[in-house]
Write a protein that holds these residues in place. Structure first.
Motif, PDB file in Angstrom:
ATOM      1  N   ALA A 199       0.932  -1.147  -0.047  1.00  0.00           N
ATOM      2  CA  ALA A 199       0.013   0.010  -0.276  1.00  0.00           C
ATOM      3  C   ALA A 199       1.070   1.340  -0.057  1.00  0.00           C
ATOM      4  O   ALA A 199       1.942   1.381   0.649  1.00  0.00           O
ATOM      5  N   PRO A 200       0.475   2.343  -0.515  1.00  0.00           N
ATOM      6  CA  PRO A 200       0.999   3.706  -0.441  1.00  0.00           C
ATOM      7  C   PRO A 200       1.267   4.182   0.972  1.00  0.00           C
ATOM      8  O   PRO A 200       0.749   3.811   1.938  1.00  0.00           O
ATOM      9  N   ASP A 201       2.461   4.932   0.963  1.00  0.00           N
ATOM     10  CA  ASP A 201       2.896   5.502   2.352  1.00  0.00           C
ATOM     11  C   ASP A 201       2.212   6.811   2.609  1.00  0.00           C
ATOM     12  O   ASP A 201       1.857   7.037   3.638  1.00  0.00           O
ATOM     13  N   VAL A 202       1.786   7.447   1.435  1.00  0.00           N
ATOM     14  CA  VAL A 202       1.375   8.821   1.587  1.00  0.00           C
ATOM     15  C   VAL A 202       0.148   9.107   0.376  1.00  0.00           C
ATOM     16  O   VAL A 202       0.667   8.537  -0.521  1.00  0.00           O
ATOM     17  N   VAL A 203      -0.707   9.690   0.673  1.00  0.00           N
ATOM     18  CA  VAL A 203      -1.751   9.866  -0.350  1.00  0.00           C
ATOM     19  C   VAL A 203      -1.983  11.322  -0.131  1.00  0.00           C
ATOM     20  O   VAL A 203      -2.382  11.872   0.885  1.00  0.00           O
ATOM     21  N   PHE A 204      -2.414  11.736  -1.669  1.00  0.00           N
ATOM     22  CA  PHE A 204      -2.826  13.359  -1.694  1.00  0.00           C
ATOM     23  C   PHE A 204      -4.203  13.260  -2.375  1.00  0.00           C
ATOM     24  O   PHE A 204      -4.518  12.334  -3.211  1.00  0.00           O
ATOM     25  N   GLU A 205      -5.110  13.969  -1.836  1.00  0.00           N
ATOM     26  CA  GLU A 205      -6.675  13.633  -2.269  1.00  0.00           C
ATOM     27  C   GLU A 205      -7.400  15.057  -2.319  1.00  0.00           C
ATOM     28  O   GLU A 205      -6.950  15.993  -1.621  1.00  0.00           O
ATOM     29  N   GLN A 206      -8.276  15.091  -3.545  1.00  0.00           N
ATOM     30  CA  GLN A 206      -9.049  16.441  -3.308  1.00  0.00           C
ATOM     31  C   GLN A 206     -10.438  15.857  -3.856  1.00  0.00           C
ATOM     32  O   GLN A 206     -10.482  14.823  -4.657  1.00  0.00           O
ATOM     33  N   GLU A 207     -11.369  16.691  -3.262  1.00  0.00           N
ATOM     34  CA  GLU A 207     -12.810  16.474  -3.868  1.00  0.00           C
ATOM     35  C   GLU A 207     -12.950  17.253  -5.106  1.00  0.00           C
ATOM     36  O   GLU A 207     -12.431  18.712  -5.146  1.00  0.00           O
ATOM     37  N   VAL A 208     -13.671  17.174  -6.297  1.00  0.00           N
ATOM     38  CA  VAL A 208     -13.869  17.933  -7.172  1.00  0.00           C
ATOM     39  C   VAL A 208     -15.458  17.573  -7.654  1.00  0.00           C
ATOM     40  O   VAL A 208     -15.810  16.347  -7.529  1.00  0.00           O
ATOM     41  N   ALA A 209     -16.219  18.556  -8.127  1.00  0.00           N
ATOM     42  CA  ALA A 209     -17.676  18.322  -8.473  1.00  0.00           C
ATOM     43  C   ALA A 209     -17.501  17.746  -9.718  1.00  0.00           C
ATOM     44  O   ALA A 209     -18.615  16.830  -9.956  1.00  0.00           O
ATOM     45  N   ASP A 210     -16.740  17.629 -10.588  1.00  0.00           N
ATOM     46  CA  ASP A 210     -16.735  17.090 -11.946  1.00  0.00           C
ATOM     47  C   ASP A 210     -15.495  16.602 -12.556  1.00  0.00           C
ATOM     48  O   ASP A 210     -14.550  17.338 -12.246  1.00  0.00           O
ATOM     49  N   LEU A 211     -15.348  15.903 -13.522  1.00  0.00           N
ATOM     50  CA  LEU A 211     -13.951  15.353 -14.192  1.00  0.00           C
ATOM     51  C   LEU A 211     -13.435  16.697 -14.882  1.00  0.00           C
ATOM     52  O   LEU A 211     -12.456  16.914 -15.066  1.00  0.00           O
TER      53      LEU A 211
END
Length: 101
Positions: free
Chosen positions: A49-61
């Protein structure tokens, strides 16, 4: 609504540095209009599994694509990306999930 995740497998001993570097990416994403970017560091995970994750929310692609383009075309991102590659055991992978509500 979607969640975009970039997963990072760090070189041993470099996880905290990657975590700090991703805070810079968070600022870049916010400048491009990104909503709720966050950095997640693994606490318990399965092997591989990855050590660190960067994530964000978006309304649409379309919004996500526009924001990615705005960030990756910047000179500061190019320099940041070059530095990050030396801290990772493999290239980051992007995952995009549609939120089910």
């Amino acid at each position: 609504m979607y969640v975009s995740r970039l997963t990072f497998h760090t070189t041993p001993g470099k996880t905290q540095e990657v975590e700090q570097e991703l805070l810079q990416l968070m600022r870049m994403v916010r400048r491009a209009g990104g909503v709720q970017p966050r950095v997640l560091r693994s606490h318990l995970a399965s092997p591989g599994a990855p050590d660190v994750v960067f994530e964000q929310e978006v309304a649409d692609l379309e919004t996500l694509t526009t924001q990615i383009t705005q960030v990756t075309e910047r000179e500061d991102f190019q320099q940041w990306s070059s530095h990050m590659s030396g801290l990772l055991t493999q290239s980051p992978k992007r995952e995009v999930y549609r939120m089910v509500e």
